[in-house]
Motif scaffolding. Structure first.
Motif, mmCIF file in Angstrom:
data_model
loop_
_atom_site.group_PDB
_atom_site.id
_atom_site.type_symbol
_atom_site.label_atom_id
_atom_site.label_comp_id
_atom_site.label_asym_id
_atom_site.label_seq_id
_atom_site.Cartn_x
_atom_site.Cartn_y
_atom_site.Cartn_z
ATOM 1 N N ASP A 226 0.640 -1.037 0.160
ATOM 2 C CA ASP A 226 0.008 0.102 -0.208
ATOM 3 C C ASP A 226 0.894 1.540 0.148
ATOM 4 O OD1 ASP A 226 -2.868 -1.988 0.431
ATOM 5 O OD2 ASP A 226 -1.868 -1.141 1.911
ATOM 6 N N GLY A 227 1.960 1.309 -1.064
ATOM 7 C CA GLY A 227 2.997 2.540 -0.955
ATOM 8 C C GLY A 227 4.038 2.784 0.015
ATOM 9 N N ARG A 228 3.613 1.657 1.303
ATOM 10 C CA ARG A 228 4.734 1.937 2.022
ATOM 11 C C ARG A 228 5.755 0.598 2.230
ATOM 12 N NH1 ARG A 228 4.002 -0.333 7.083
ATOM 13 N NH2 ARG A 228 5.202 1.778 8.342
ATOM 14 N N PRO A 229 6.677 0.719 2.306
ATOM 15 C CA PRO A 229 7.818 -0.323 2.904
ATOM 16 C C PRO A 229 6.538 -1.061 4.252
ATOM 17 C CG PRO A 229 9.211 1.393 3.310
ATOM 18 C CD PRO A 229 7.768 2.274 2.611
ATOM 19 N N ALA A 230 6.556 -2.625 4.256
ATOM 20 C CA ALA A 230 6.796 -3.280 4.809
ATOM 21 C C ALA A 230 7.027 -2.990 6.533
ATOM 22 C CB ALA A 230 6.490 -5.236 4.235
ATOM 23 N N ASP A 231 6.734 -3.893 6.968
ATOM 24 C CA ASP A 231 7.119 -3.731 8.364
ATOM 25 C C ASP A 231 8.004 -5.363 8.701
ATOM 26 O OD1 ASP A 231 4.751 -2.566 9.402
ATOM 27 O OD2 ASP A 231 3.392 -3.826 9.944
ATOM 28 N N THR A 232 8.627 -6.083 7.627
ATOM 29 C CA THR A 232 9.696 -6.317 7.924
ATOM 30 C C THR A 232 10.429 -5.678 7.560
ATOM 31 O OG1 THR A 232 8.044 -8.291 7.543
ATOM 32 C CG2 THR A 232 10.397 -8.435 7.249
ATOM 33 N N LEU A 233 10.971 -5.061 6.810
ATOM 34 C CA LEU A 233 11.478 -4.234 5.903
ATOM 35 C C LEU A 233 12.169 -3.331 6.766
ATOM 36 C CD1 LEU A 233 13.229 -4.069 3.466
ATOM 37 C CD2 LEU A 233 11.499 -2.567 2.151
ATOM 38 N N LEU A 234 10.435 -2.898 7.964
ATOM 39 C CA LEU A 234 11.074 -1.500 8.398
ATOM 40 C C LEU A 234 12.255 -2.056 9.918
ATOM 41 C CD1 LEU A 234 8.140 1.036 8.366
ATOM 42 C CD2 LEU A 234 10.966 0.881 7.183
ATOM 43 N N ARG A 235 11.742 -2.867 10.848
ATOM 44 C CA ARG A 235 12.224 -3.785 11.693
ATOM 45 C C ARG A 235 13.576 -4.182 10.824
ATOM 46 N NH1 ARG A 235 7.366 -6.703 12.078
ATOM 47 N NH2 ARG A 235 8.162 -8.636 11.191
ATOM 48 N N LEU A 236 13.588 -4.350 9.763
ATOM 49 C CA LEU A 236 15.447 -5.117 9.503
ATOM 50 C C LEU A 236 16.316 -3.396 9.702
ATOM 51 C CD1 LEU A 236 15.505 -7.364 6.699
ATOM 52 C CD2 LEU A 236 16.134 -8.176 8.953
ATOM 53 N N ARG A 237 15.750 -3.111 9.000
ATOM 54 C CA ARG A 237 16.783 -1.724 9.092
ATOM 55 C C ARG A 237 16.652 -0.977 10.450
ATOM 56 N NH1 ARG A 237 12.772 3.820 8.325
ATOM 57 N NH2 ARG A 237 12.223 3.106 9.960
ATOM 58 N N ASP A 238 15.907 -1.139 11.539
ATOM 59 C CA ASP A 238 16.377 -0.636 12.815
ATOM 60 C C ASP A 238 16.902 -1.356 13.641
ATOM 61 O OD1 ASP A 238 13.683 1.732 12.156
ATOM 62 O OD2 ASP A 238 12.141 0.146 13.730
ATOM 63 N N SER A 239 17.003 -2.482 13.024
ATOM 64 C CA SER A 239 18.135 -3.953 13.771
ATOM 65 C C SER A 239 19.349 -3.588 13.198
ATOM 66 C CB SER A 239 17.147 -5.399 13.270
ATOM 67 O OG SER A 239 17.812 -6.149 12.332
ATOM 68 N N GLY A 240 19.824 -3.027 12.366
ATOM 69 C CA GLY A 240 20.971 -2.407 11.571
ATOM 70 C C GLY A 240 21.383 -2.631 10.284
ATOM 71 N N VAL A 241 20.359 -3.948 9.728
ATOM 72 C CA VAL A 241 20.442 -4.375 8.609
ATOM 73 C C VAL A 241 20.643 -3.501 7.732
ATOM 74 C CG1 VAL A 241 19.667 -5.938 7.187
ATOM 75 C CG2 VAL A 241 20.153 -6.357 8.906
ATOM 76 N N LEU A 242 21.424 -3.442 6.593
ATOM 77 C CA LEU A 242 21.354 -1.794 5.864
ATOM 78 C C LEU A 242 20.989 -2.401 4.308
ATOM 79 C CD1 LEU A 242 25.309 -1.909 5.947
ATOM 80 C CD2 LEU A 242 23.505 -0.075 6.806
ATOM 81 N N PHE A 243 20.438 -1.896 3.256
ATOM 82 C CA PHE A 243 19.990 -2.117 2.348
ATOM 83 C C PHE A 243 21.165 -1.089 0.943
ATOM 84 C CE2 PHE A 243 17.250 -1.893 5.342
ATOM 85 C CZ PHE A 243 16.481 -2.914 5.131
ATOM 86 N N ASP A 244 20.890 -2.432 -0.024
ATOM 87 C CA ASP A 244 21.897 -2.353 -1.359
ATOM 88 C C ASP A 244 21.112 -2.221 -2.480
ATOM 89 O OD1 ASP A 244 24.303 -1.987 -2.734
ATOM 90 O OD2 ASP A 244 23.343 -3.836 -3.446
ATOM 91 N N LEU A 245 21.081 -1.342 -2.991
ATOM 92 C CA LEU A 245 20.728 -0.820 -4.623
ATOM 93 C C LEU A 245 20.196 -2.283 -5.642
ATOM 94 C CD1 LEU A 245 18.051 1.253 -5.455
ATOM 95 C CD2 LEU A 245 19.889 2.235 -6.744
ATOM 96 N N GLY A 246 21.971 -2.514 -5.620
ATOM 97 C CA GLY A 246 21.847 -3.379 -6.957
ATOM 98 C C GLY A 246 21.237 -3.830 -8.026
ATOM 99 N N HIS A 247 21.177 -2.455 -8.434
ATOM 100 C CA HIS A 247 20.096 -2.058 -9.904
ATOM 101 C C HIS A 247 20.123 -3.544 -10.575
ATOM 102 C CE1 HIS A 247 19.014 -0.737 -14.063
ATOM 103 N NE2 HIS A 247 18.515 0.333 -13.028
#
Length: 422
Positions: A226-247
């Protein structure tokens, strides 16, 4: 005496908080000084870079450079000199069986820095996919033993987790990859794509400092709801997991990235450059940086995401122009305007800036032009890509000019005297 002085450019070095006009002095392959109005008489060579951007050498945290030995491998040398990328992280092309080959054939001869994420599968990416189908190849003990012989060459672990690669084994390859990463005390990069496994299955294996790549893909379910990051994605971010574009050639969607940025999830900017994506739509790191700008990232954030942030994530001595650092420097023309850019699904945006590399220095040495080889037979090209490749070959040929008139030479060889011709 300095070996090189770059005068008058706009220096952007997020690692040191610098953004402004300055000179950059280089001595013995390292940054000697960064300041305004440095004395030109102290430099053996002076380059005027007024009106240009002077950045730390770019760090591409997701590439595949084991060329000639894997399905995906691309030769980095014909690309580095024209793109400003001075640190290449190979993301899992080689596992335990091929790591020596990657180091000897690619990293050691390269005039720039190449590091590796070891694939949890011993066979690496020899084929297009399926490296996890035979679990006997995922030998954690063997991989740890091989990595121990390579010191800091290996800066992490890689696992591709989608339905094509895991086959019937579900998350077992990821469990082994996580075990290997914890044993090595290095970050784990996990590729997401067509599930299962989905992000919810992958999340329990990730910890602070690990990296989810292809974070803006449009094919993985459950990233944006629904146009916003899923809760799982946000929990990973808050736990210090990084995200990479990898086009890559199929893993970038503007809608997904814009939703993530709106929620404060700012990824590393990388290409997933390989023998297919190098022909588009990724092309190279400056192109992908332009797409990040088009999605709403600011210039300083984009530079940080392609320099010191990936360097810090993988413990690399790169991504800064601080005195004492390796003199890895990327100089760009930055043209302002409205430049159309595309994602892998045909979505379009306009980038406010187009970056064109004009010089790349690795440890203070200017990288010189080198032409790329034609694509291998298994790479499918569109008609437009074929035409572009033919045009490139013609340009390379036409660049070779024959000078055969006396006036072409400032000091022609003198005609010998008659007695010398006898």
């Amino acid at each position: 005496m300095w070996d090189l002085l770059l005068r008058g450019g706009r220096v952007i070095d997020p690692a040191s908080g610098r953004d402004g006009t300055a000179d950059v002095a280089v001595r013995a392959g390292r940054i000697a000084e960064v300041a305004a109005a440095l004395p030109v008489d102290r430099a053996a060579r002076v380059e005027d870079v007024h009106g240009k951007l002077v950045l730390p050498g770019l760090v591409d945290a997701h590439t595949h450079v084991l060329h000639g030995a894997t399905y995906w491998g691309v030769d980095p040398e014909p690309i580095a000199w024209r793109t400003g990328v001075t640190t290449w992280v190979d993301a899992g092309s080689a596992g335990a069986y091929g790591l020596d080959g990657l180091r000897r054939s690619v990293a050691e001869p390269a005039p720039f820095r190449v590091r590796a994420l070891v694939n949890v599968s011993g066979i690496g990416l020899v084929g297009r996919t399926g490296e996890h189908h035979v679990l006997e190849n995922l030998d954690v003990d063997a991989a740890a033993d091989v990595v121990a012989r390579h010191g800091d060459f290996v800066c992490g672990v890689k696992a591709r987790m989608d339905s094509h690669t895991v086959g019937a084994h579900g998350v077992e390859p990821l469990r082994r990859a996580a075990e290997l990463a914890r044993r090595l005390e290095r970050p784990l990069m996990v590729h997401i794509g067509y599930g299962p496994p989905d992000l919810g299955d992958i999340a329990p294996f990730l910890t602070e400092g690990d990296v989810v790549t292809h974070c803006a893909t449009g094919v993985a379910t459950g990233l944006v709801v629904d146009g916003r990051p899923a809760d799982t994605l946000l929990r990973l971010r808050d736990s210090g997991v990084l995200f990479d574009l990898g086009h890559g050639s199929g893993a970038f969607d503007f809608d997904v990235l814009e939703a993530e940025l709106a929620a404060g999830l700012v990824p590393l900017v990388s290409t997933d450059l390989h023998i297919r994506s190098v022909y588009g739509p990724a092309f190279d790191l400056p192109t992908v940086m332009g797409k990040a700008l088009a999605a709403g990232m600011g210039l300083t954030d984009v530079v940080a995401a392609a320099t010191h942030r990936p360097a810090r994530a993988f413990g690399l001595p790169a991504g800064t122009l601080s005195p004492g650092a390796d003199a890895d420097i990327a100089v760009f023309d930055a043209e302002e305007g409205r430049f159309p850019v595309v994602d892998v699904h045909g979505g379009t945006r306009e980038a406010p800036l187009r970056l064109t590399n004009t010089a790349t220095y690795a440890r203070g040495r200017l990288l010189t032009p080198r032409a790329a080889e034609p694509p291998p037979a298994w790479v499918p090209l569109s008609a437009a890509q074929e035409r572009a490749e033919d045009h490139r070959h013609q340009q390379v040929r036409s660049a070779v000019q024959r000078l055969d008139r006396p006036e072409d030479f400032d000091e022609p060889f003198p005609r010998p005297a008659a007695k010398d011709r006898a």
